[in-house]
Every structure is written in structure tokens, then in C-alpha cells.
Design a protein around this motif. Sequence first.
Motif, PDB file in Angstrom:
ATOM      1  N   LEU A 250      57.557  40.385  38.110  1.00  0.00           N
ATOM      2  CA  LEU A 250      57.437  41.364  39.188  1.00  0.00           C
ATOM      3  C   LEU A 250      56.061  41.267  39.816  1.00  0.00           C
ATOM      4  O   LEU A 250      55.041  41.289  39.098  1.00  0.00           O
ATOM      5  CB  LEU A 250      57.668  42.774  38.649  1.00  0.00           C
ATOM      6  CG  LEU A 250      59.034  43.027  37.994  1.00  0.00           C
ATOM      7  CD1 LEU A 250      59.050  44.387  37.318  1.00  0.00           C
ATOM      8  CD2 LEU A 250      60.149  42.931  39.019  1.00  0.00           C
ATOM      9  N   ILE A 251      56.021  41.139  41.136  1.00  0.00           N
ATOM     10  CA  ILE A 251      54.756  41.131  41.871  1.00  0.00           C
ATOM     11  C   ILE A 251      54.623  42.486  42.555  1.00  0.00           C
ATOM     12  O   ILE A 251      55.474  42.880  43.353  1.00  0.00           O
ATOM     13  CB  ILE A 251      54.716  40.021  42.936  1.00  0.00           C
ATOM     14  CG1 ILE A 251      54.997  38.649  42.305  1.00  0.00           C
ATOM     15  CG2 ILE A 251      53.367  40.028  43.649  1.00  0.00           C
ATOM     16  CD1 ILE A 251      53.956  38.200  41.317  1.00  0.00           C
ATOM     17  N   ALA A 252      53.551  43.196  42.233  1.00  0.00           N
ATOM     18  CA  ALA A 252      53.290  44.502  42.841  1.00  0.00           C
ATOM     19  C   ALA A 252      52.047  44.392  43.714  1.00  0.00           C
ATOM     20  O   ALA A 252      50.993  43.949  43.244  1.00  0.00           O
ATOM     21  CB  ALA A 252      53.093  45.565  41.772  1.00  0.00           C
ATOM     22  N   SER A 253      52.184  44.775  44.983  1.00  0.00           N
ATOM     23  CA  SER A 253      51.055  44.754  45.916  1.00  0.00           C
ATOM     24  C   SER A 253      50.895  46.144  46.516  1.00  0.00           C
ATOM     25  O   SER A 253      51.825  46.670  47.129  1.00  0.00           O
ATOM     26  CB  SER A 253      51.285  43.727  47.023  1.00  0.00           C
ATOM     27  OG  SER A 253      51.350  42.416  46.486  1.00  0.00           O
ATOM     28  N   ALA A 254      49.715  46.723  46.349  1.00  0.00           N
ATOM     29  CA  ALA A 254      49.479  48.080  46.840  1.00  0.00           C
ATOM     30  C   ALA A 254      48.007  48.266  47.152  1.00  0.00           C
ATOM     31  O   ALA A 254      47.149  47.580  46.578  1.00  0.00           O
ATOM     32  CB  ALA A 254      49.932  49.110  45.809  1.00  0.00           C
ATOM     33  N   LYS A 255      47.706  49.189  48.057  1.00  0.00           N
ATOM     34  CA  LYS A 255      46.314  49.519  48.363  1.00  0.00           C
ATOM     35  C   LYS A 255      45.798  50.462  47.284  1.00  0.00           C
ATOM     36  O   LYS A 255      46.393  51.507  47.024  1.00  0.00           O
ATOM     37  CB  LYS A 255      46.211  50.171  49.737  1.00  0.00           C
ATOM     38  CG  LYS A 255      46.391  49.193  50.887  1.00  0.00           C
ATOM     39  CD  LYS A 255      46.026  49.826  52.213  1.00  0.00           C
ATOM     40  CE  LYS A 255      46.099  48.809  53.338  1.00  0.00           C
ATOM     41  NZ  LYS A 255      45.076  47.742  53.193  1.00  0.00           N
ATOM     42  N   MET A 256      44.695  50.071  46.655  1.00  0.00           N
ATOM     43  CA  MET A 256      44.146  50.849  45.552  1.00  0.00           C
ATOM     44  C   MET A 256      42.636  50.928  45.694  1.00  0.00           C
ATOM     45  O   MET A 256      42.011  50.030  46.279  1.00  0.00           O
ATOM     46  CB  MET A 256      44.530  50.206  44.206  1.00  0.00           C
ATOM     47  CG  MET A 256      46.023  49.956  44.061  1.00  0.00           C
ATOM     48  SD  MET A 256      46.471  49.054  42.562  1.00  0.00           S
ATOM     49  CE  MET A 256      46.398  50.373  41.362  1.00  0.00           C
ATOM     50  N   PRO A 257      42.019  52.018  45.185  1.00  0.00           N
ATOM     51  CA  PRO A 257      40.564  52.149  45.281  1.00  0.00           C
ATOM     52  C   PRO A 257      39.876  51.204  44.301  1.00  0.00           C
ATOM     53  O   PRO A 257      40.252  51.117  43.133  1.00  0.00           O
ATOM     54  CB  PRO A 257      40.326  53.619  44.903  1.00  0.00           C
ATOM     55  CG  PRO A 257      41.468  53.958  44.005  1.00  0.00           C
ATOM     56  CD  PRO A 257      42.645  53.174  44.524  1.00  0.00           C
ATOM     57  N   GLU A 258      38.864  50.493  44.770  1.00  0.00           N
ATOM     58  CA  GLU A 258      38.126  49.590  43.887  1.00  0.00           C
ATOM     59  C   GLU A 258      36.963  50.353  43.256  1.00  0.00           C
ATOM     60  O   GLU A 258      35.889  50.475  43.833  1.00  0.00           O
ATOM     61  CB  GLU A 258      37.626  48.371  44.665  1.00  0.00           C
ATOM     62  CG  GLU A 258      38.761  47.455  45.118  1.00  0.00           C
ATOM     63  CD  GLU A 258      38.243  46.117  45.588  1.00  0.00           C
ATOM     64  OE1 GLU A 258      37.249  45.628  45.018  1.00  0.00           O
ATOM     65  OE2 GLU A 258      38.824  45.561  46.536  1.00  0.00           O
ATOM     66  N   ASP A 259      37.225  50.889  42.088  1.00  0.00           N
ATOM     67  CA  ASP A 259      36.200  51.643  41.373  1.00  0.00           C
ATOM     68  C   ASP A 259      36.444  51.498  39.882  1.00  0.00           C
ATOM     69  O   ASP A 259      37.277  50.692  39.438  1.00  0.00           O
ATOM     70  CB  ASP A 259      36.211  53.116  41.804  1.00  0.00           C
ATOM     71  CG  ASP A 259      37.602  53.744  41.680  1.00  0.00           C
ATOM     72  OD1 ASP A 259      38.473  53.178  40.968  1.00  0.00           O
ATOM     73  OD2 ASP A 259      37.839  54.802  42.294  1.00  0.00           O
TER      74      ASP A 259
END
Length: 298
Positions: A250-259
Motif C-alpha cells: 500500500l502506498i499512502a501519500s498525504a500532506k503532513m507537518p514536518e516536525d
Amino acid sequence: MKESRLFKIIYHILEKGHVTAPELAEKFEVSVRTIYRDIDVISSAGIPIYVTTGRNGGIQILDSYVLDRTLFSDTEKQDILAALQSVSIVNSAFEKEMLTKLSALFHMNANPWFEVDFSRWGSKSQDNTTFELLKNAVIAHKAVLIKYVNSYGTKSERKIYPLKMLYKAKEWYLKAYCVERSDFRIFKFNRIVELKLLPEDFTPMEYPESEENPPKRYNTISLRFPKEMAYRVYDEFEASEITEQENGDLIASAKMPEDNWLIGYLLSFGTQVEVIEPAYLREILSDEAKKIYEKNKP
């Protein structure tokens, strides 16, 4: 059409308490004369509606009047009971008592159509108690003393004014005014380790919308998971963000905070996650994994 308007007039007057004939005429798009005819019909049906004259005159219904239960359809009665049941799931004696009374009044049972448990596994009493206490504090405008653990593990004692409860991204949060910080804050339920309801009342205030979404850097993160992780991938990502490969990966692509949260989140998958992009994140994750190994190696 007329009967529908008569009921709507009754509901509107009961809600407002005091209205004028021109106001009703404008709302229901009829003449003032028609409204007065409708008032006569309502009055002849036994509903204590009356008209007063003078500067503050208008149309009113006797304060002690209560709508007969037959004015509600079976569907409307069931909707009312269902709505009350959704409120009573947090173990409030007030809502449950009201639900019992209306069930008897409507001659209709309130079917238990859903169940919500606010607790984590193995800690039902504490989490549900926290939810109930904070809900009551928000409604009654009571101050609360809490011990809170922030994202860096620092524990502090705060006096707060609870303003609103928020459920977002599968977590419960509390919007509040923090007295010690003299500012508005959002507290995560699971990080409140102790709390005490205080006798102090506070003046209701609005949580500023500008504080709700503090600016963060969001980038598209692409991750690969083996098919064995499907149970968690579909729990934590939208279906539109997931692509299934021929081999089942499964490939999951999502906008996430880089912290720091992102690194901890990725590490929580252990060896079952591979960072596809951005490439630099692979190195950061690898370095953190090495630190964990060094700290825990035999």
C-alpha cells in the motif's frame, strides 16, 4: 398548505415569545389580514393565543401552554428521542431523565441505535470520567485545575477556563483559556493526567478562530506499507490517499507537518514502513532509529 402554516405560526410564536402580525405576514408571505384570520382559527382550536394592542402589543401564546404530543409525527418523535439519546451517551443523569420522560410522553421506546466509548482500551473509568467532568465544566462555565503533559514530556499545573470540546483526527481536544499563560490554548485529552473541578465561575468567552490552526509547514509524504499493515493504513489515511500495488503493498501519500511528531509517528510503524519521498526524510528516520538502537542495545 393552510394547516402547515398554522402549525408553523404556533412554533414561531412559542420560540419568539412575542411577535407582531406584520412580522408573521412577512415571514409566511401572506397579508396581515390573513394572519389575523389564522390567529382566529388557532384560537378556536383551543390554543390560548391572544393579541394585545398598544406600543408593545403583539401576538402571544400563554406562557404555561405546552404543545400536545399529537402535533408531532412518529418520525419527528423518533428523531427527538434519537437526538437526546446521542447526548445521554456521556452518562449525564439530566439527559437520561429527560429521555425517559419524553419516551413516556410519546408512548415510544428510544431504541439504543449507537454506542460511544470515549476511553482508551483498559482505562474506561478514567477517560470517561475526564470527558464527563470537562463537559460539565464547559456547560456550567466552571474553572478547572489540570496537570498536563506537553509534547516534550514536561508536566505542569494549569488553571483553565474550558470553552469548547473538539473531536479532530480521531482525538479529543479541549479549547480553553489558560490563566497561567494568559492566553488561549488547546489541550489534548489524553495528556491531562489529573484534573479537579473548581468552585470558581468564569465569564463565557469565544475561542478566537485565528488560534485554531497555527501555521505549520506541510509537505506531501509518500510511504510504502506491506499488505499486513492494511488494518492501520486504512484507519489513519483517507481511501483517496491510498494506492494498492500489484504485490499487495500500500502506498499512502498525504500532506503532513514536518516536525518531531512526524518522526515519532513514522517510528511507531517500526520496520513496516518505508519512506518513498521526500528522500531526506529517510535519512532523518534512519538516524533516529540508530539512536534508539544505541540506547537499547543489549
